[in-house]
Each structure stands twice: as structure tokens, then as C-alpha cells.
Motif scaffolding. Structure first.
Motif, PDB file in Angstrom:
ATOM      1  N   HIS A  96    -139.110  56.389  51.125  1.00  0.00           N
ATOM      2  CA  HIS A  96    -138.440  57.346  52.099  1.00  0.00           C
ATOM      3  C   HIS A  96    -139.124  58.720  51.642  1.00  0.00           C
ATOM      4  O   HIS A  96    -139.149  58.900  50.390  1.00  0.00           O
ATOM      5  CB  HIS A  96    -137.002  57.200  51.714  1.00  0.00           C
ATOM      6  N   TYR A 137    -137.952  61.599  51.685  1.00  0.00           N
ATOM      7  CA  TYR A 137    -136.833  62.590  51.525  1.00  0.00           C
ATOM      8  C   TYR A 137    -136.035  62.031  50.146  1.00  0.00           C
ATOM      9  O   TYR A 137    -136.336  60.958  49.949  1.00  0.00           O
ATOM     10  CB  TYR A 137    -135.983  62.844  52.777  1.00  0.00           C
ATOM     11  N   PHE A 159    -133.206  60.503  49.496  1.00  0.00           N
ATOM     12  CA  PHE A 159    -132.636  59.482  49.617  1.00  0.00           C
ATOM     13  C   PHE A 159    -131.648  58.924  48.354  1.00  0.00           C
ATOM     14  O   PHE A 159    -131.851  58.078  47.750  1.00  0.00           O
ATOM     15  CB  PHE A 159    -133.605  58.339  49.731  1.00  0.00           C
ATOM     16  N   ASP A 190    -137.230  55.835  59.820  1.00  0.00           N
ATOM     17  CA  ASP A 190    -136.407  56.545  59.032  1.00  0.00           C
ATOM     18  C   ASP A 190    -137.299  57.205  57.806  1.00  0.00           C
ATOM     19  O   ASP A 190    -136.704  58.457  57.331  1.00  0.00           O
ATOM     20  CB  ASP A 190    -135.459  55.514  58.089  1.00  0.00           C
ATOM     21  N   PHE A 228    -135.625  60.810  59.038  1.00  0.00           N
ATOM     22  CA  PHE A 228    -134.158  61.175  58.217  1.00  0.00           C
ATOM     23  C   PHE A 228    -134.391  62.312  57.418  1.00  0.00           C
ATOM     24  O   PHE A 228    -135.382  62.725  57.023  1.00  0.00           O
ATOM     25  CB  PHE A 228    -133.677  59.935  57.658  1.00  0.00           C
ATOM     26  N   CYS A 229    -133.271  63.124  57.746  1.00  0.00           N
ATOM     27  CA  CYS A 229    -133.288  64.361  56.896  1.00  0.00           C
ATOM     28  C   CYS A 229    -134.438  65.347  57.568  1.00  0.00           C
ATOM     29  O   CYS A 229    -134.772  66.065  56.596  1.00  0.00           O
ATOM     30  CB  CYS A 229    -133.337  64.372  55.617  1.00  0.00           C
ATOM     31  N   GLN A 230    -134.886  65.128  58.622  1.00  0.00           N
ATOM     32  CA  GLN A 230    -136.061  65.881  59.026  1.00  0.00           C
ATOM     33  C   GLN A 230    -137.190  66.001  58.100  1.00  0.00           C
ATOM     34  O   GLN A 230    -137.829  67.050  57.832  1.00  0.00           O
ATOM     35  CB  GLN A 230    -135.703  67.412  59.471  1.00  0.00           C
ATOM     36  N   MET A 269    -130.700  50.978  60.763  1.00  0.00           N
ATOM     37  CA  MET A 269    -130.477  52.053  59.989  1.00  0.00           C
ATOM     38  C   MET A 269    -129.903  53.239  61.059  1.00  0.00           C
ATOM     39  O   MET A 269    -129.069  54.120  60.618  1.00  0.00           O
ATOM     40  CB  MET A 269    -131.750  52.616  59.207  1.00  0.00           C
ATOM     41  N   GLN A 270    -130.469  53.304  62.260  1.00  0.00           N
ATOM     42  CA  GLN A 270    -130.196  54.243  63.042  1.00  0.00           C
ATOM     43  C   GLN A 270    -128.781  54.135  63.889  1.00  0.00           C
ATOM     44  O   GLN A 270    -128.054  55.128  64.386  1.00  0.00           O
ATOM     45  CB  GLN A 270    -131.053  54.581  64.302  1.00  0.00           C
TER      46      GLN A 270
END
Ligand SMILES: [Fe+2]
Length: 303
Positions: A180, A182, A184, A218, A222-224, A256-257
Motif C-alpha cells: 500500500h 499510503y 495504511f 487500492d 486509496f487516500c489519493q 475493498m471498495q
């Protein structure tokens, strides 16, 4: 004006109307059920091709890549002959397999079958493989080490690793991750020392056009997270295209989404970073694909 009988009950005329409404609803339901049933059968065995044009700065020789994801051990034709023929027809310069080729509950025979498929694919073009969450689950469940099966097929495994590959006269930095990009839920220290962050930093420093096989979108949406990285193209699967695709709406559910995912399949441009998500080739657990034919994803990449 209502026609009533002497007893005040609805007349036979109203009963007829009611019966017609019920029969119409029943007919509509049957048409929908039959359409869905046919679609399930078609989506079980009939592959299609979705193509995307992608521009990457620094690519001097246009090339064609095939992206395969989420096979989950399925076969299209004896020995996957139909899948292989469709891939061959695309005349790819490179083939990317971005995870979940096997299921987490795969047997050794399943692994050997997918290894044989990879071997056949390498006869068409160089093949690069990254793990999905199901390969990782297979390994966690005590499955056989997968690397030898990938390597004996002639494919290159990119497991939190990258390589500078020669593709149709271009030098491209190819990487594979299941991490990931970001926080996470991790501390900043854990994040900055994670394999995926080190991999991205190495790829950014290569100065080459960069393509990352990241099974889960993701990883970058996720979290841009895409705002933080200077990578040209991410290639993902995992969403199964939302599994059931509702006409005029899109995918119904993606891991996840959740429900009605926005990034379920297709091309996404986030500015510096581009993302292509393949809808893959299998259903999700026991849920069949509906209005969502298994796909071979084709990328026409130019500079
Ligand atoms: Fe997955």
C-alpha cells in the motif's frame, strides 16, 4: 367509473386487469431471469478484449502489452487454448500478469497448470508476473513456494521488485507490488521502511518510464496515494469489474471498495499517474459474473 357487482366486490373486468398486470410482471421477471441466466453462461466461458491507448513520456517506440489478471485457476478451453489464441491475436510485445492467477485454495495441480500457461505465454512474448492477494493467501496457507513454478515457465516474477526491461526498443522500469502506497495504519517509520515504498523510490530514481503491476488498485487510489508518486502507469485487477455489471450503472461490488465501486475497471488518469484496471477473468468467490465478460486487456502504449 368503477363497475361494481351488487355485493360491492370488484367486477370481473377488474379481475382481468389485475390478472394482466400480474402476467405482465411475471413475463418481465422471466425475461430478466432468462437474460441474466444467458449472461452468466456467456460470462463463464466467453472471453472478450478491451483495449486502451496509454501515453507514457519517454516511450520512443510504440508497443502493445497484454494485461491478464484474476484467472483464479480457471481454464478457457482445453489447456487454456482459447485464452492463448486470443492473446496471440493481439501480437503483444510484452505480457503482464498482475495477480490472482491461482486461487488461495489452489492445489499443486492448479499451480502446475498455471505454470504451464505461463510457459505457453512466454512463447508469445516476454511475461512479467506479480502476486495478488490470492497467491499470498496460498503461500500463507502452506502452499508450495511459487517462485520456482514461475521461473521454470520462463516468466519473470516481480515480487516487491523491479527490473529494467527491453520492450520493443524501449527501456522500461517494470515493478510488481502488493503493498500500500499510503500509511495504511502504520507508523511513518514502518511506512517509509516498507518494501513497497523502497521499490517505488528505486523505480522513480531509475529515470526510465515506469510501469508497476499492483494487483490491488487500492494500492494507489486509496487516500489519493497517486499524488505522492512519480510513476507513469499502474496496472491492476482485483475488482473483477464489479462482478455483476448493471446496465447504465456499472459494477455492483468490488473487494475493498465495496458497493458500486467507482474504480472497477478501465482507464483512469490522475495527472502524473495513470491506472488501468482489468476486470479479470473469474467471478468473485461463488458469485458469477453477469453482463461482465472475462477480459483480455490490451494496452497500446506510445510516447
Ligand atoms: Fe484479488
Amino acid at each position: 367509473m368503477k363497475k361494481c357487482t351488487e355485493t360491492g366486490k370488484p367486477s370481473k373486468g377488474w379481475k382481468k386487469v389485475l390478472l394482466r398486470i400480474l402476467l405482465t410482471l411475471l413475463a418481465l421477471f422471466l425475461v430478466c431471469a432468462i437474460t441474466v441466466g444467458i449472461s452468466i453462461l456467456v460470462c463463464r466461458s466467453s472471453l472478450t478484449v478491451h483495449s486502451y491507448d496509454v501515453e507514457i513520456r519517454g516511450v520512443t517506440h510504440p508497443f502493445t502489452a497484454v494485461l491478464l489478471t484474476d484467472l483464479h485457476g480457471k481454464e478457457f478451453g482445453e489447456g487454456n487454448a482459447e485464452l492463448l489464441e486470443l492473446v496471440r491475436q493481439q501480437q503483444p510485445d510484452v505480457i503482464f500478469c498482475a495477480g490472482d492467477l491461482i486461487d488461495g485454495s489452489a492445489s499443486l495441480a492448479d499451480v502446475e497448470r498455471v505454470s504451464a500457461l505461463l510457459g505457453e505465454l512466454t512463447g508469445i512474448a516476454p511475461v512479467y508476473v506479480s502476486y495478488g492477494n490470492h497467491e499470498k493467501a496460498y503461500l500463507r496457507n502452506g502452499g508450495a513456494e511459487l517462485r520456482p513454478y514461475v521461473e521454470k515457465s520462463g516468466a519473470t516474477l516481480l515480487d516487491e521488485a523491479c527490473t529494467a526491461a527491453e520492450i520493443a526498443g524501449n527501456k522500461i522500469c517494470l515493478g510488481g507490488t502488493l503493498g500500500h502506497l499510503y500509511l495504511f495504519g502504520r507508523t511513518k517509520e514502518a511506512y517509509w521502511s516498507s518494501p513497497e515504498v523502497k521499490l517505488m523510490q528505486e523505480m522513480e530514481a531509475s529515470g526510465l518510464p515506469t510501469i508497476v503491476l499492483a494487483h490491488m488498485p487500492d494500492t494507489i487510489i486509496f487516500c489519493q496515494a497517486y499524488k505522492d508518486w512519480n510513476i507513469d502507469l499502474f496496472l491492476s485487477g482485483h475488482t473483477h469489474g464489479g462482478v455483476i455489471r448493471l446496465p447504465f450503472v456499472g459494477g455492483l461490488y468490488a473487494p475493498m471498495q465495496g458497493w458500486f465501486p467507482e474504480e472497477d475497471m478501465g482507464y483512469f488518469n490522475y495527472g502524473r499517474v495513470q491506472l488501468v484496471i482489468s476486470s479479470g477473468m473469474a467471478g468473485y468467490k461463488n458469485i458469477p459474473r453477469v453482463f461482465n465478460r472475462p477480459e483480455v486487456c490490451v494496452l497500446h502504449i506510445s510516447g
